[in-house]
Design an enzyme around this catalytic site. Sequence first.
Site: not given
Ligand code: GLA
Length: 586
Positions: A158, A234
């Site tokens: 991210e 995710e």
């Molecule tokens: C983001 C991050 C993950 C985690 C999620 C929330 O997507 O990439 O590592 O922190 O948020 O659980």
Amino acid sequence: MSRFVIGPTDFELDGHPFRILAGALHYFRVHPELWADRIRSARLMGLNTIETYVPWNLHEPRRGEWVADGGLDLGRFLDLVAAAGMQAIVRPGPYICAEFDNGGLPAWLFRDPEVGVRRSEPHYLAAVTSYLRRVYEIVAPRQVDRGGPVILVQIENEYGAYGSDKDYLRALVETTRASGITVPLNTIDQPTPQMLADGSLPGLHLTGSFGSRTTERLATLREFQPTGPLMCMEFWCGWFDDWGSHHHTTDASASAAELDALLAAGGSVNVYMFHGGTNFGLTNGANDKGRYAPITTSYDYDAPLDESGYPTEKYFAFREVIARYAEVPAEVPEGRPDAPELTVALRPGPSLLDVLDGLGEASAHLDLPTFDDLGHDRGFAVFDARLDGSRPGTLVVGDEVRDRAWVLLDGEPVGVLARDAHERAIALPRASGDLTLVVEDQGRVNYGTRIGEHKGLIGGIAVDGEPVRGWTVRPLDLDRVPGLELVRTEESGATSVSGPRFATAGFTLEAPADLYLDTTGWGKGVVWVNGFLLGRYWRRGPQRTLVVPGPVTRAGSNELVVLEFEAMADASARFAAQPDLGHTEV
Ligand code: GLA
């Protein structure tokens, strides 16, 4: 030997369209003897791939030192994935977020003021390069084109939510390719145009992170990834908990409907988390968006497979959805049995302050050092100074308490300074005597610009406006606790446990078993079973029970050691039949 490529419309494995049905499973949050069981449960839900992050800060605890055995044996974990007939996705960061201490970045990185994290700063890149090389020594031979399970490797995490330094992303790609990684590379971003643009690079496959509004998110992702398969890297099917908040849950059927929408649109998925596991030891991260919010020991995440590895309603709802799109094995994992229930009295032991010599070396400092000045990456430290004022006084921390400080005067508790309550000042009954501050780092922030901030009492201490000077400082090495006989000394006549104090108990099991240690009547502290540091407990909740993984228990006698910093309402240890992660919002 297989070939995995990203085609014009699909992921392709050996020339055939391959929909990735992945589940996130962090090997570092699961006892290594249970890895195979969790992987099997993922396969039985219909998943074909296991995804894991790699936590740099655990693998390289000190610069140049590399740990990749036992619970950190990534190679063995990937081999177990292969043995289950599944594929693997590896996301080595270097930043992973993941509600993990410092987002996985080593604390030592931030001690060098020259280092500029998550950008193309040479000192940082040098450290990253040597880290990634070590990881890829493990991953490269396990890629699908060399007969292993790994089909995808992710660059950063991210990144568009943090920066936009394309040279940095390019440097990561170069190191990755130069280390023998030949499989396709991906990035992940929250699907907003700005984040997708900032976090990606031409030639890398863009994926998204989201758990709702699937159709809309896929459309945004498609604008930035005009060809090839769309993947939610995710798929947030639950959420994490922080201390003092409620236990987060999502409705299983609503989450299953989102999964259905994603699969119906032809998308690939990584269920985040398939199985969350536990922030064992002191590995949890924290958020700070105005209020510091450390993550609980449990990382159950309301995931399909619960924290102790049993299928939930969500597991079966997801399995049913997946069965509409893929072959799902007929077998299902067993449901959660009742764990052995027992209650034993705790034996109050010595005060923490009486056994300090066994827990680390003391050093003298004129001015109050931070944990980072001491090279102390996580946990607790004890700071002592002599006060010689004559009247009652006010103790003030110059900048910020990170994160919790118990204040004692001549060994008597005075009170607590808590970061999450923005506390910086406390009234002392008198400004004379031996001042002791027991300080806890409750977990480094894992998201946003506060990653890497130093721990301890930031900005020094003053009493009535006068800086306090002349400190004796002791970082606590909690790894020494299990081996320290002194903590088992019974405090004669003590009937209660008031902190900071050790307490112990023995208990007997017929056979090794998962246990749920109910900490409801306890204050705030940490607890070991048979020398294994389960993690933190805190009466604030929401979490009320801690998971004790079966492999750390044994038939016959077992031992519990507790370090309580505050006070216990009930000086007994109770093991419950079922976990209790606390109240939910509704
Ligand atoms: C983001 C991050 C993950 C985690 C999620 C929330 O997507 O990439 O590592 O922190 O948020 O659980």
